[in-house]
Each structure stands twice: as structure tokens, then as C-alpha cells.
Design a protein around this motif. Structure first.
Motif, PDB file in Angstrom:
ATOM      1  N   ARG A 194     -11.810  14.473  21.317  1.00  0.00           N
ATOM      2  CA  ARG A 194     -10.519  14.138  20.702  1.00  0.00           C
ATOM      3  C   ARG A 194     -10.667  13.711  19.232  1.00  0.00           C
ATOM      4  N   ALA A 195      -9.540  13.897  18.478  1.00  0.00           N
ATOM      5  CA  ALA A 195      -9.573  13.526  17.055  1.00  0.00           C
ATOM      6  C   ALA A 195      -9.626  12.011  16.891  1.00  0.00           C
ATOM      7  N   ASP A 196     -10.256  11.590  15.842  1.00  0.00           N
ATOM      8  CA  ASP A 196     -10.393  10.156  15.549  1.00  0.00           C
ATOM      9  C   ASP A 196      -9.031   9.591  15.120  1.00  0.00           C
ATOM     10  N   PRO A 197      -8.481   8.582  15.837  1.00  0.00           N
ATOM     11  CA  PRO A 197      -7.150   8.032  15.500  1.00  0.00           C
ATOM     12  C   PRO A 197      -7.157   7.140  14.256  1.00  0.00           C
ATOM     13  N   ALA A 198      -8.281   6.756  13.751  1.00  0.00           N
ATOM     14  CA  ALA A 198      -8.324   5.868  12.576  1.00  0.00           C
ATOM     15  C   ALA A 198      -7.771   6.584  11.348  1.00  0.00           C
ATOM     16  N   PRO A 199      -6.968   5.889  10.450  1.00  0.00           N
ATOM     17  CA  PRO A 199      -6.413   6.539   9.260  1.00  0.00           C
ATOM     18  C   PRO A 199      -7.501   6.837   8.239  1.00  0.00           C
ATOM     19  N   SER A 200      -7.141   7.747   7.368  1.00  0.00           N
ATOM     20  CA  SER A 200      -8.096   8.087   6.316  1.00  0.00           C
ATOM     21  C   SER A 200      -8.176   6.925   5.313  1.00  0.00           C
ATOM     22  N   ARG A 201      -9.145   7.005   4.408  1.00  0.00           N
ATOM     23  CA  ARG A 201      -9.317   5.942   3.428  1.00  0.00           C
ATOM     24  C   ARG A 201      -8.095   5.793   2.524  1.00  0.00           C
TER      25      ARG A 201
ATOM     26  N   ARG B 158      -5.428   2.633   2.264  1.00  0.00           N
ATOM     27  CA  ARG B 158      -5.129   1.915   1.028  1.00  0.00           C
ATOM     28  C   ARG B 158      -3.629   1.926   0.714  1.00  0.00           C
ATOM     29  N   PHE B 159      -2.966   3.057   0.972  1.00  0.00           N
ATOM     30  CA  PHE B 159      -1.525   3.129   0.707  1.00  0.00           C
ATOM     31  C   PHE B 159      -0.756   2.175   1.613  1.00  0.00           C
ATOM     32  N   GLU B 160      -1.163   2.122   2.900  1.00  0.00           N
ATOM     33  CA  GLU B 160      -0.490   1.203   3.817  1.00  0.00           C
ATOM     34  C   GLU B 160      -0.707  -0.250   3.407  1.00  0.00           C
ATOM     35  N   ARG B 161      -1.910  -0.541   2.898  1.00  0.00           N
ATOM     36  CA  ARG B 161      -2.185  -1.900   2.446  1.00  0.00           C
ATOM     37  C   ARG B 161      -1.318  -2.253   1.223  1.00  0.00           C
ATOM     38  N   LEU B 162      -1.158  -1.290   0.324  1.00  0.00           N
ATOM     39  CA  LEU B 162      -0.318  -1.526  -0.856  1.00  0.00           C
ATOM     40  C   LEU B 162       1.149  -1.737  -0.483  1.00  0.00           C
ATOM     41  N   MET B 163       1.606  -1.008   0.534  1.00  0.00           N
ATOM     42  CA  MET B 163       2.991  -1.132   0.956  1.00  0.00           C
ATOM     43  C   MET B 163       3.304  -2.500   1.549  1.00  0.00           C
ATOM     44  N   LEU B 164       2.256  -3.226   1.898  1.00  0.00           N
ATOM     45  CA  LEU B 164       2.454  -4.559   2.432  1.00  0.00           C
ATOM     46  C   LEU B 164       2.712  -5.592   1.327  1.00  0.00           C
ATOM     47  N   THR B 165       2.427  -5.217   0.084  1.00  0.00           N
ATOM     48  CA  THR B 165       2.647  -6.152  -1.034  1.00  0.00           C
ATOM     49  C   THR B 165       4.079  -5.992  -1.554  1.00  0.00           C
ATOM     50  N   PRO B 166       4.834  -7.120  -1.812  1.00  0.00           N
ATOM     51  CA  PRO B 166       6.232  -7.033  -2.264  1.00  0.00           C
ATOM     52  C   PRO B 166       6.381  -6.313  -3.607  1.00  0.00           C
ATOM     53  N   VAL B 167       5.480  -6.556  -4.530  1.00  0.00           N
ATOM     54  CA  VAL B 167       5.603  -5.951  -5.857  1.00  0.00           C
ATOM     55  C   VAL B 167       5.516  -4.443  -5.770  1.00  0.00           C
ATOM     56  N   PHE B 168       4.567  -3.937  -5.007  1.00  0.00           N
ATOM     57  CA  PHE B 168       4.406  -2.487  -4.903  1.00  0.00           C
ATOM     58  C   PHE B 168       5.618  -1.853  -4.216  1.00  0.00           C
ATOM     59  N   ARG B 169       6.147  -2.530  -3.183  1.00  0.00           N
ATOM     60  CA  ARG B 169       7.332  -2.002  -2.521  1.00  0.00           C
ATOM     61  C   ARG B 169       8.518  -1.927  -3.478  1.00  0.00           C
ATOM     62  N   LYS B 170       8.678  -2.970  -4.305  1.00  0.00           N
ATOM     63  CA  LYS B 170       9.787  -2.969  -5.265  1.00  0.00           C
ATOM     64  C   LYS B 170       9.612  -1.870  -6.303  1.00  0.00           C
TER      65      LYS B 170
END
Length: 296
Positions: free
Chosen positions: A13-20, A24-36
């Protein structure tokens, strides 16, 4: 063995872990400034670039500006915003004419084109106007309510005669003294600046109202009460009203001003002086000479 290895590959089966990068994009989306930035800044920047690109053409800019002006004019010139006439209340005919000269408006006009404060200031600058309010009344009327200065005296100077109000403001020229015989006359430089004191002297001289010709300011320091028959009451710089009251008491008791008196000098409070007119002096000297001859 080969079949078993092939089956193992098929069931892997394919590896369910996200790519690098996804991580990083998901981590950035967690910051308020980047979302704004992504939700506001990026759409704004794209819109700004598109707008700049569109308005880079001069023809498009001119067309856009003309459209804005047309919409603005259509709104401002609606009937409910139009002013059709001007009404002036509280002013005499002469002052009303002066107001219409300093406020030369061609009606109808949009109320958005009227600078009410400028109109109020122009009217307030008229010498005869003491106070003014300006407003737009229901029905498209520019309403100007005026409070005129009330004259209390006539001021005679080398330049002519003018009406003055209770504060000493000269606001209207008179062609002749006979235009306002009901007002007292003051004369001399600085008379209007000391009008309050002058009016107090006039009130104190009320018993001489029928004979009084006016007040003269002498040397911008003191007053003379000018009467008919060339008589004067010369008042001091300080306490002129009290000095005049002494003269009034003496006149009431001795009929002083009914005699051949040219002037009553009250400038020295401790030594008032009475000066006879020229004819009275001649008669006095003649009578004295006769007395000397008889005595001899």
C-alpha cells in the motif's frame, strides 16, 4: 518463490504520510499571519495588479473618471437637493441689498455647491451686521437671518459722520446730521473708543437735553459738553460724570448756564473756573471803570 514476491508487491500500500512540501504548507496554514496573507493579501495583490494593468491606459482612466462625475452630478442635482432662492430676514432694505451683492448666487443651485460657512463669513464681514446665521430651509430656500447693529450715537470725524453702536463700532455713513436727529452727537478722534463713558455723560446731562449739541473728545483724553449759544462744559480726564453732576447742581441752584457764561472749566476739580463770554467781559470792565470814576 517468485510468485510469492510478486504477490507481496501487489498487496503493498501507498505511504499515507504527506510529502515534505505538503507538510510545510499545512504547518504554515496553522499560523494566523500566513492565513490572513493567503485569504486577504493575495486576493488584494492580484486585484491591485489587475487594476493597475487596466488603468494603465489613459483612455480607460478618462472614461472611468467621467463615469464617476456623471454619477455624482446625477445624485447632487436631484430635485430634493436643489436650492431655488435666497431669503434674508432681519435686515433693512439697504443691508439686504449689500448682502445680495456679497453673495452673488445664480439659482437654482445644488446644496452641495454651497459653502455655508463662506457665505456666513462674507455676510458677517459687513459693518452693519452684528450677527448672522445661514442654513438651507425646507423647500430649497437659502435662509440668511441677520441681526443688525443698533445705532446709539452719531460720530463726527474729519472724514464725515457715521452711525456707531453701543460697542463703538462705526458701521454706516450718514449724508447729514439731520438724518437722525434722535441720536446724540459725539465728535473727535477716539470718541467712539470711549463711547461708554460718553453715553454716561450724556445721561448725566439730561436736564440740558434741549440745549445740548453734542460731546467733543479733546486731545483723545477728555470730553467737552457742547451747548447752544457757544457754551461749553470742560470736563476732567478722571471722573467726568461726577464733575458734570456738580455743574448740574450749581446750574439748578443758580441758573449758571442761563447767564453770559462761555465755559465752565472743571478740569481742576479743586478749582473750577467760569469764563464769561466776550460781551459780558466788556460790560464788566465798563461797569468797573464807571465805578472807579464815580469813586474818584
Amino acid at each position: 518463490m517468485q510468485q510469492m514476491s510478486g504477490s507481496n508487491k501487489r498487496i503493498q500500500r501507498a505511504d499515507p504520510a504527506p510529502s515534505r512540501w505538503a507538510y510545510r504548507f499545512e504547518r504554515l496554514m496553522l499560523t494566523p499571519v500566513f492565513r490572513k496573507v493567503m485569504r486577504v493579501g493575495l486576493p488584494f495583490g492580484v486585484s491591485l495588479m489587475l487594476g493597475l494593468a487596466y488603468f494603465a491606459d489613459e483612455g480607460r482612466r478618462d472614461g472611468f473618471n467621467m463615469a464617476i462625475i456623471d454619477v455624482q452630478n446625477e445624485f447632487q442635482n436631484r430635485p430634493e437637493f436643489m436650492v431655488n432662492l435666497m431669503a434674508v430676514d432681519g435686515a433693512s432694505t439697504e443691508v439686504a441689498e449689500d448682502i445680495r451683492e456679497v453673495v452673488p448666487l445664480d439659482f437654482p443651485l445644488s446644496s452641495f455647491e454651497l459653502e455655508l460657512e463662506t457665505i456666513r463669513q462674507d455676510v458677517a464681514d459687513l459693518a452693519a451686521v452684528k450677527g448672522v446665521t445661514v442654513r438651507i430651509r425646507t423647500g430649497g430656500v437659502l435662509q440668511i437671518d441677520v441681526t443688525e447693529r443698533t445705532p446709539v450715537a452719531i460720530w463726527r470725524t474729519y472724514d464725515g459722520i457715521e452711525l456707531v453702536d453701543e460697542t463703538g463700532v462705526a458701521f454706516r455713513e450718514l449724508p447729514s446730521r439731520t438724518e437722525r436727529p434722535d441720536l446724540p452727537l459725539i465728535a473727535g478722534e477716539g470718541a467712539a473708543e470711549h463711547l461708554g463713558e460718553g453715553m454716561a455723560i450724556i445721561r448725566a446731562a439730561a436736564p440740558l437735553h434741549g440745549r445740548m449739541r453734542g460731546l467733543a473728545r479733546i486731545g483723545e483724553r477728555r470730553w467737552d459738553v457742547v451747548l447752544d449759544r457757544g457754551q461749553r462744559i470742560m470736563l476732567p480726564e478722571k471722573a467726568p460724570v461726577q464733575a458734570l453732576q456738580r455743574v448740574m447742581a450749581l446750574n439748578s441752584a443758580r441758573d449758571l448756564l442761563g447767564r453770559d457764561v462761555a465755559a465752565v472749566d472743571m478740569r481742576l476739580a479743586k478749582r473750577p473756573t467760569i469764563r464769561l463770554n466776550e460781551d459780558a467781559v466788556k460790560h464788566r470792565w465798563k461797569a468797573r471803570a464807571t465805578d472807579i470814576e464815580v469813586t474818584q
